[in-house]
Write a protein that holds these residues in place. Structure first.
Motif, PDB file in Angstrom:
ATOM      1  N   GLY A   1       8.698   1.723   1.797  1.00 50.00           N
ATOM      2  CA  GLY A   1       7.305   1.796   2.225  1.00 50.00           C
ATOM      3  C   GLY A   1       7.079   2.919   3.206  1.00 50.00           C
ATOM      4  O   GLY A   1       7.925   3.228   4.035  1.00 50.00           O
TER       5      GLY A   1
ATOM      6  N   LYS B   1       3.376   2.343   6.786  1.00 49.43           N
ATOM      7  CA  LYS B   1       2.163   1.796   6.179  1.00 49.43           C
ATOM      8  C   LYS B   1       1.106   1.389   7.197  1.00 49.43           C
ATOM      9  O   LYS B   1      -0.070   1.352   6.891  1.00 49.43           O
ATOM     10  CB  LYS B   1       2.503   0.581   5.320  1.00 49.43           C
TER      11      LYS B   1
ATOM     12  N   ALA C   1      -2.604  -0.065   4.701  1.00 51.97           N
ATOM     13  CA  ALA C   1      -1.714   0.818   3.947  1.00 51.97           C
ATOM     14  C   ALA C   1      -2.508   1.734   3.019  1.00 51.97           C
ATOM     15  O   ALA C   1      -2.213   2.924   2.908  1.00 51.97           O
ATOM     16  CB  ALA C   1      -0.708   0.004   3.143  1.00 51.97           C
TER      17      ALA C   1
END
Length: 166
Positions: A117, A140, A35
């Protein structure tokens, strides 16, 4: 006898500590490293999106073999070499120009972090006759969806992954 019990207990404790550490951290640690690397690529504005499949306007997914089709970001320039599957609002006179193959400079690059995310990269393209808007949704893990809004064709999406520039 007392020394052997202490040694055995010590070995068991060491084994359990190593097992628990291995069970918890590798996947989480690896995912956070990936990530961070993906975020660095997006922030650097220097990466390549490799197409794995094309989502036609009707909803059908068409797989793309190899690494022939790409979308490249270089600081304030985009380079597109992408296929097109769908309807055009204008007659095709050159079948070599059915897809998107162009370079556009002086782009406006906006990054928005997603709540669950990942990131959305929005790029309005003002100086192209082919595309007016590019939106890249990046997860990510580096997988991404590229959405193009062409000027004379139906919108189209591409599935793939981002990677470092060549």
């Amino acid at each position: 006898m007392k020394a052997s019990k202490i040694l055995t207990t010590g070995i068991v404790c060491l084994f359990l500590a190593v097992s628990v550490t291995r069970a918890q951290s590798p996947r989480h640690f690896r995912d956070s490293l990936i990530a961070r690397a993906v975020k660095q690529l997006i922030d650097s504005r220097q990466f390549i999106f490799f197409v794995q499949s094309v989502m036609a306007p009707g909803g059908q997914s068409v797989p793309m073999a190899g690494e022939n089709y790409t979308f490249r970001i270089r600081t304030d320039t985009v380079l597109l070499n992408l296929p097109y599957v769908g309807r055009s609002h204008q007659a095709v006179t050159d079948y070599n120009q059915v897809g998107f193959n162009f370079k556009a400079g002086n782009i406006d690059y906006k990054i928005k972090e997603r709540k669950r995310g990942g990131w959305d990269v929005t790029i309005p393209v003002h100086n192209s006759t082919q595309v007016s808007l590019i939106v890249l949704n990046v997860l990510k893990n580096g997988s991404a969806t590229l959405h193009l809004t062409p000027r004379n064709k139906q919108p189209i999406s591409y599935q793939g992954n981002i990677a470092e520039k060549e």
